[in-house]
Write an enzyme that holds these catalytic residues in place. Structure first.
Site, PDB file in Angstrom:
ATOM      1  N   LYS A   1      -9.076   3.836  -2.450  1.00 47.90           N
ATOM      2  CA  LYS A   1      -9.504   3.080  -1.150  1.00 47.90           C
ATOM      3  C   LYS A   1     -10.605   3.465  -0.840  1.00 47.90           C
ATOM      4  CE  LYS A   1      -7.276   1.544   3.410  1.00 47.90           C
ATOM      5  NZ  LYS A   1      -6.265   1.740   4.061  1.00 47.90           N
TER       6      LYS A   1
ATOM      7  N   GLU B   1       0.906  -1.082   0.035  1.00 52.65           N
ATOM      8  CA  GLU B   1      -0.080   0.088   0.040  1.00 52.65           C
ATOM      9  C   GLU B   1       0.858   1.244  -0.181  1.00 52.65           C
ATOM     10  OE1 GLU B   1      -3.449   2.013   2.705  1.00 52.65           O
ATOM     11  OE2 GLU B   1      -2.414   0.305   3.588  1.00 52.65           O
TER      12      GLU B   1
ATOM     13  N   CYS C   1      -5.711  -2.825   1.778  1.00 55.64           N
ATOM     14  CA  CYS C   1      -5.604  -2.702   3.314  1.00 55.64           C
ATOM     15  C   CYS C   1      -7.023  -3.053   3.981  1.00 55.64           C
ATOM     16  CB  CYS C   1      -4.872  -1.591   3.761  1.00 55.64           C
ATOM     17  SG  CYS C   1      -4.216  -1.939   5.328  1.00 55.64           S
TER      18      CYS C   1
END
Length: 276
Positions: free
Chosen positions: A108, A40, A140
């Site tokens: 995200k 990430e 994530c």
């Protein structure tokens, strides 16, 4: 399909260092590698509030351009994370970069508490056809919410790619989550995490993982830097869905507008939250 997991440490807010390591990994990959997957925000690290405006870049900024040149030179594709600056709005973004260009860009959608106020959440889930396989991206914390992977499954994803920045003590959480997300969508899942120390006392948990469509672990890294090639047997996608198909058998569907693009991309827009 050969996928190389590139589990690295990084420096928060130090794009020059992180980019150099990214380009070095691309330059030294095996000649038959199809895809390298990085952690990430690989290019910028986790920039803090003081650093973000300085280091975040647009999708056509110098760091992505450098990755694009390397990808073309070595005829390989990469999944790489960055801090995106879209006209003063910041996103935690991951890109699937191929020799032909950016095939897929994902912002995200589920922000970790410390990211809120720095980044804006994305408003859609996305997939694309790459080498004949429908690929989707998560980042994530996304994988801890089962609807995230289910949205990709609803879009037909066969390979779920996860750029990860998971820290202690939550390593076991993501180990459990990625197995569940893979098995319940009968898709391959590749998750690559960061290692080493970060700012604010964070210690990243490593544990980069590849899971097959039955939920079986094909590879799991430790806590040190490593590079590992995993060969995916794509026939397992058909085998896993032969006797039962969770996506066809389900009775509840995620809402949101689905958009089909001429280039093969599919998007599922996230409905706006009702006004409080």
């Amino acid at each position: 399909m050969k996928i190389e997991l590139v589990q690295l440490s990084g420096r928060d807010g130090d794009t020059a260092y992180n980019l150099e390591r990214t380009l070095q990994a691309i330059a030294t990959c095996a000649v038959d590698t199809d895809l390298l997957v990085f952690p990430e925000t690989q290019l910028m690290g986790f920039a803090n509030a003081q650093q973000l405006a300085e280091v975040a870049e647009p999708l056509d900024g110098p760091s992505v351009q450098a990755v694009q040149r390397a990808v073309r030179e070595h005829n390989v594709s990469v999944l790489v994370g960055m801090a995106e600056n879209d006209s003063g709005t910041y996103y935690n973004t991951s890109l699937l970069v191929t020799p032909e260009g950016v095939a897929l860009s994902y912002r995200k959608t589920h922000l970790w508490p410390s990211e809120r106020g720095l980044f804006q959440p994305g408003d859609r889930f996305v997939t694309a056809l790459w080498k004949g396989v429908r690929v989707g991206i998560l980042i994530c914390y996304d994988i801890e919410l089962p609807e995230s992977a289910r949205a990709l499954g609803q879009l037909g994803a066969e390979l779920i790619l996860v750029t990860n920045g998971n820290m202690d003590p939550y390593g076991p959480v993501h180990r459990t989550a990625i197995i569940a997300r893979s098995q319940e969508n009968q898709a391959f899942a590749v998750m690559v995490n960061r290692v080493g120390d970060g700012d604010d006392g964070l210690v990243f948990a490593g544990g980069s993982t590849v899971i097959d469509p039955f939920g079986r672990t094909l590879f799991e890294a430790g806590r040190a830097e490593c590079r590992q090639i995993v060969d995916l047997d794509l026939d397992l996608l058909r085998t896993a869905r032969h006797d039962y198909d969770y996506l066809n058998d389900r009775r509840l569907f995620l809402t949101g507008e689905q958009i089909e693009h001429a280039d093969g991309r599919r998007e599922l827009l996230i409905p706006a939250l009702p006004q409080q």
